[in-house]
Design an enzyme around this catalytic site. Sequence first.
Site, PDB file in Angstrom:
ATOM      1  N   LYS A  95      41.009  42.715  33.894  1.00 23.69           N
ATOM      2  CA  LYS A  95      41.977  41.802  34.508  1.00 23.69           C
ATOM      3  C   LYS A  95      41.870  41.839  36.037  1.00 23.69           C
ATOM      4  CE  LYS A  95      43.626  40.152  30.725  1.00 23.69           C
ATOM      5  NZ  LYS A  95      43.414  38.733  30.366  1.00 23.69           N
TER       6      LYS A  95
ATOM      7  N   SER B 214      45.862  36.532  33.663  1.00 18.73           N
ATOM      8  CA  SER B 214      45.553  37.899  34.068  1.00 18.73           C
ATOM      9  C   SER B 214      46.628  38.835  33.504  1.00 18.73           C
ATOM     10  CB  SER B 214      45.472  37.975  35.598  1.00 18.73           C
ATOM     11  OG  SER B 214      45.156  39.273  36.027  1.00 18.73           O
TER      12      SER B 214
ATOM     13  N   TYR C  88      40.467  47.463  29.804  1.00 14.89           N
ATOM     14  CA  TYR C  88      41.270  46.231  29.730  1.00 14.89           C
ATOM     15  C   TYR C  88      41.842  45.895  31.103  1.00 14.89           C
ATOM     16  CZ  TYR C  88      44.828  42.843  28.515  1.00 14.89           C
ATOM     17  OH  TYR C  88      45.599  41.702  28.474  1.00 14.89           O
TER      18      TYR C  88
END
Length: 346
Positions: free
Chosen positions: A209, A182, A205
């Site tokens: 995560k 992550s 992005y």
Amino acid sequence: MSLLKDSTVAVITGTSSNLGFNIAVRLLEGLPDNKEITLVVTSRTLPKVKEVISDIKKYIVAKIPTKVNKVEFDYLLVDFTDMVSILSAYYELNKRYKHIDYLFINAAQGVYGGIDWTGAVLEVLQSPIEAVTNPTYKLQKVGVESGDKLGLVFQANVFGPYYFIHRIKHLLENGGKIVWVSSLMSSPKYLSFNDLQLLRSPASYEGSKRLVDLMHFGTYNKLEREHGIKQYLVHPGIFTSFSFFQYLNVFTYYGMLFLFYLARFLGSPYHNISGYIAANAPVAAALGQTKQNCKTASACTRSGKEYLLEEEIDSTGSDDVVSYLDTLTKEWDEKLKDQIVNTRQP
């Protein structure tokens, strides 16, 4: 099947990245010398596969010569933004292996458009440590879809790997370990449950995560209970990554490095800088040195001495995320049921 009898098989996605390479070499260092290892390197292109295999071989000769005759290399060409490519990778693994011991989900993709230099300067002047820990000046494109008509970053970082695991789950059963990489920047603020494919997000992005975090907490218990697979969640802290170098010149690159070291000196545990230190948490998880019910971070002291940090995660919404991913999985099972692929084409 591996040429090495009873070999330990490790699949590392994104092996050609700085973090992927260091996960590979640290795993080789961490496994016993008497273990024979098959390292399955993955990338989207054959030249990158060849390059990283050559680099790992050089590292073995220089740093861990006891492993020279213990490591066999294999490769997969896989693009997680292409569902047919994922299916191809599944077919290849299924043909060649009876069991996979380690799977590192490290491949990551963003749709960056550059840097807001005015914003970057202001952030650095106002709060230099925050500017290199939680930057907001990286510009990301909004609304980018893959060829499969899915949110590209969502597919690359979340659904593509999730579907890949769905397909190869039988190879991981009874002892396999999955390590999801992550990010430090995966706060709940980056994700809207009305936009799970991140098509309207200016921070896709980071949102991806956050989805990885929630997916882990919604699946790890079931994976172990029903399949004997242990799944872990980690993040590498902050380190020099090749992916953003194209937006930096020599001055801004060294300016960034200076701020990284300054942040570490002022007490930030996350500015690992080195990809080798960043790979500490992923490999520690694979070797059973971390817990499943938290997120483990690679960290270091001012002097660069590495250690691990356990972080609690707000898992609100994890069941909804898993339900959405499972629905998509069923849809793609149906779409791909008659797909025949030629699997070794570069």
